[in-house]
Design a protein around this motif. Sequence first.
Motif, mmCIF file in Angstrom:
data_model
loop_
_atom_site.group_PDB
_atom_site.id
_atom_site.type_symbol
_atom_site.label_atom_id
_atom_site.label_comp_id
_atom_site.label_asym_id
_atom_site.label_seq_id
_atom_site.Cartn_x
_atom_site.Cartn_y
_atom_site.Cartn_z
ATOM 1 N N LEU A 18 0.840 -1.198 0.000
ATOM 2 C CA LEU A 18 0.000 0.000 0.000
ATOM 3 C C LEU A 18 0.875 1.247 0.000
ATOM 4 N N GLU A 19 0.501 2.206 -0.837
ATOM 5 C CA GLU A 19 1.185 3.495 -0.891
ATOM 6 C C GLU A 19 0.309 4.554 -0.218
ATOM 7 N N PHE A 20 0.936 5.415 0.562
ATOM 8 C CA PHE A 20 0.201 6.445 1.281
ATOM 9 C C PHE A 20 0.790 7.818 0.981
ATOM 10 N N GLY A 21 -0.077 8.802 0.972
ATOM 11 C CA GLY A 21 0.347 10.182 0.774
ATOM 12 C C GLY A 21 -0.149 11.057 1.899
ATOM 13 N N PRO A 22 0.005 12.352 1.767
ATOM 14 C CA PRO A 22 -0.461 13.268 2.823
ATOM 15 C C PRO A 22 -1.978 13.344 2.866
ATOM 16 N N GLY A 23 -2.498 14.021 3.883
ATOM 17 C CA GLY A 23 -3.934 14.201 4.016
ATOM 18 C C GLY A 23 -4.601 13.031 4.699
ATOM 19 N N LEU A 24 -5.900 12.875 4.429
ATOM 20 C CA LEU A 24 -6.724 11.846 5.065
ATOM 21 C C LEU A 24 -6.886 10.650 4.124
ATOM 22 N N ALA A 482 -9.943 18.024 8.225
ATOM 23 C CA ALA A 482 -9.265 19.238 8.687
ATOM 24 C C ALA A 482 -7.947 18.890 9.376
ATOM 25 N N LEU A 483 -7.966 17.847 10.162
ATOM 26 C CA LEU A 483 -6.733 17.407 10.813
ATOM 27 C C LEU A 483 -5.703 16.963 9.778
ATOM 28 N N GLY A 484 -6.199 16.397 8.661
ATOM 29 C CA GLY A 484 -5.306 15.951 7.607
ATOM 30 C C GLY A 484 -4.541 17.067 6.934
ATOM 31 N N VAL A 485 -4.974 18.300 7.125
ATOM 32 C CA VAL A 485 -4.229 19.431 6.584
ATOM 33 C C VAL A 485 -2.905 19.593 7.312
ATOM 34 N N HIS A 486 -2.886 19.240 8.599
ATOM 35 C CA HIS A 486 -1.698 19.433 9.429
ATOM 36 C C HIS A 486 -0.910 18.146 9.646
ATOM 37 N N ARG A 487 -1.564 17.012 9.565
ATOM 38 C CA ARG A 487 -0.913 15.725 9.812
ATOM 39 C C ARG A 487 -1.422 14.706 8.806
ATOM 40 N N GLN A 488 -0.645 13.662 8.587
ATOM 41 C CA GLN A 488 -1.138 12.526 7.812
ATOM 42 C C GLN A 488 -2.101 11.743 8.702
ATOM 43 N N VAL A 489 -3.307 11.459 8.188
ATOM 44 C CA VAL A 489 -4.338 10.784 8.971
ATOM 45 C C VAL A 489 -4.806 9.545 8.221
ATOM 46 N N LEU A 490 -4.864 8.409 8.925
ATOM 47 C CA LEU A 490 -5.456 7.181 8.396
ATOM 48 C C LEU A 490 -6.646 6.844 9.267
ATOM 49 N N CYS A 491 -7.771 6.531 8.657
ATOM 50 C CA CYS A 491 -8.980 6.252 9.423
ATOM 51 C C CYS A 491 -9.674 5.011 8.890
ATOM 52 N N VAL A 492 -9.886 4.039 9.767
ATOM 53 C CA VAL A 492 -10.691 2.861 9.445
ATOM 54 C C VAL A 492 -12.138 3.210 9.775
ATOM 55 N N THR A 493 -13.019 3.104 8.790
ATOM 56 C CA THR A 493 -14.388 3.573 9.000
ATOM 57 C C THR A 493 -15.397 2.633 8.339
ATOM 58 N N HIS A 494 -16.634 2.662 8.865
ATOM 59 C CA HIS A 494 -17.742 1.939 8.223
ATOM 60 C C HIS A 494 -18.842 2.911 7.798
ATOM 61 N N PRO A 496 -20.180 6.009 5.366
ATOM 62 C CA PRO A 496 -19.901 6.688 4.093
ATOM 63 C C PRO A 496 -19.654 8.176 4.269
ATOM 64 N N GLN A 497 -20.290 8.811 5.281
ATOM 65 C CA GLN A 497 -20.079 10.235 5.488
ATOM 66 C C GLN A 497 -18.620 10.537 5.846
ATOM 67 N N VAL A 498 -17.988 9.613 6.568
ATOM 68 C CA VAL A 498 -16.574 9.767 6.925
ATOM 69 C C VAL A 498 -15.700 9.404 5.735
ATOM 70 N N ALA A 499 -16.000 8.277 5.080
ATOM 71 C CA ALA A 499 -15.186 7.813 3.953
ATOM 72 C C ALA A 499 -15.147 8.835 2.824
ATOM 73 N N ALA A 500 -16.251 9.576 2.621
ATOM 74 C CA ALA A 500 -16.301 10.543 1.520
ATOM 75 C C ALA A 500 -15.311 11.679 1.714
ATOM 76 N N GLN A 501 -14.889 11.942 2.958
ATOM 77 C CA GLN A 501 -14.003 13.060 3.243
ATOM 78 C C GLN A 501 -12.535 12.738 2.962
ATOM 79 N N GLY A 502 -12.224 11.498 2.640
ATOM 80 C CA GLY A 502 -10.834 11.105 2.441
ATOM 81 C C GLY A 502 -10.217 11.717 1.193
ATOM 82 N N HIS A 503 -8.936 12.027 1.285
ATOM 83 C CA HIS A 503 -8.191 12.436 0.096
ATOM 84 C C HIS A 503 -7.873 11.217 -0.775
ATOM 85 N N SER A 504 -7.780 10.047 -0.122
ATOM 86 C CA SER A 504 -7.597 8.784 -0.842
ATOM 87 C C SER A 504 -8.379 7.713 -0.097
ATOM 88 N N HIS A 505 -8.615 6.588 -0.773
ATOM 89 C CA HIS A 505 -9.556 5.599 -0.230
ATOM 90 C C HIS A 505 -9.055 4.191 -0.559
#
Length: 558
Positions: A18-24, A482-494, A496-505
């Motif tokens: 898996l490759e990861f970048g900045p943001g959420l 918003a937190l992803g603007v300042h830090r790299q954030v990874l979120c495990v979610t179920h 869709p309202q949260v998943a839609a906010q991701g910069h990558s999925h």
Amino acid sequence: MLTHLSLKQFAVVTGADLEFGPGLTVISGETGAGKSLLVDALGLLSGLRADSGVVRHGAERAELAADFDLADAASARDWLREAELDDEDEAGTCRIRRVIRADGGSKAWINGRPATIAQLTELAGRLVEIHGQHEHQALLSRTSQLALLDAFGRTDAERAAVARAASAWSELLRERERLSAQGDVSDRIDWLQHQLEELDREDLEPESLEALQVDHRRFGHATALIAACDNAFARLGGDDGPSISRVLGQVRTELARASEHEPRLGEVDGMLDLATIQVDEALAALDRVRSDLDIDPDTFERLERRLARVHELARKHRLPPDHLSTRRDAIRVELDELRGAGERLERLDDEIARAQAAWREAADVLGTARRRAAGSLASSTTELIGELGMGGGTFDVAFEPNAGDRPDPQGGERVEFMVSANPGQPPRPLRKVASGGELARISLAIEVASLGLDAVPTMIFDEVDTGIGGAVAHIVGQKLRALGVHRQVLCVTHLPQVAAQGHSHYRVMKSKSEGVTQSEVRALAPAEREEELARMLGGVELTREARAAAKRLLQDVV
């Protein structure tokens, strides 16, 4: 920042890169598909205890590896350099690798070098912060809470002043303890004074001792030396009997008479002339040596006594004679210190009192700054807790004075993050909050309120949206983004309202092959993201309405 994660034969995952970048980055999937495996893998790479259960059934071992870009992790770079685990060729990156065997054993490497689990823990603590599980939660540590509060209040200057004052105070206390431990030093002063007087009676400088040895040997062999000089003088230039000087003179006279017939004999005469000069100089040197020699029993006895005293001092102090002068100087220094110890103790009490007052003044300034920051952090976090579905919940920072009378470089107080998740409940320490979902959301609120000022570059939220939905879920997603603007954030979610906010999925999918369950992790393209959100909204059957709602969720992301 985490850039790459590799899993091999891990639980139900055969292999994943898996490759990861900045943001959420959001990670979704069906229930039981293994969404949290990525979090578990990072936990093991962070030093968590492993057992054979994480090895895929039928495999000999599981292999985990993570690559990090250290551009935003100065603390990790410093740690790697101090531990001599940095990579000179790629100083801006770091690779952590761990192998877990089916028999339960494991090994770890940092930048290709063997590492202990303790080292993994220390390094990962500077790279990754996992929210949602008590044993992983850095914010549960009171030390981390204090560090976050100081970062929020930007108290670097105040903390540095306290640390300097504490160091000065501690140094004075150590000096007083050392002097006080000596007790009554009068007996030692008398003993040292006696030793110093003995040593001062002799000239113990190394060059003087060397001259003493030479004189003693010369006087000890004076008779033999005089005889040898007299014999040599007689044979070289004595008037009685043949001598070298007389023989050389006779030879030169005879050759002079014959040299008119053989010019080359003149060269021989020149050589003999030089020999005659050398013999004359040797005779002069012998005369000087002989005049210095004297068979004087008194002088020899005086040298004997002095040499005996030197050797007795060397035995007494268990040192070679040429080290006695160093011992004498050390005794003199210690005597000066002991004689001034009483006066120094009196002065120390005043200096310690002033150092304590200086530390207290600096600690009070730091404490005031911390309380001001705590009020602001508590207000912001409480507001965010309400937005995240815990209406009536509160957050506060409790202060507790440090016990003891020793200087503390961290200041005069400790802090504890206090939380009340529901109205009417008394605040409790954050580390005692039982619900994993509540803990994750509270941690999210703290991080958002502090804008990730705890300096850990990668934050992971595992099932942060447990027990919420609707508008609250949308807000949680916005806060994570918003937190992803300042830090790299990874979120495990179920959700869709949260998943839609991701910069990558990423989506985790479960399948069966020859009766064996396995999971696949795959990055989703924009069109695939819409399909995944529709699945999360509508379940197994993807309706037109679900797809339309998914499309709206993606369009509403700001």
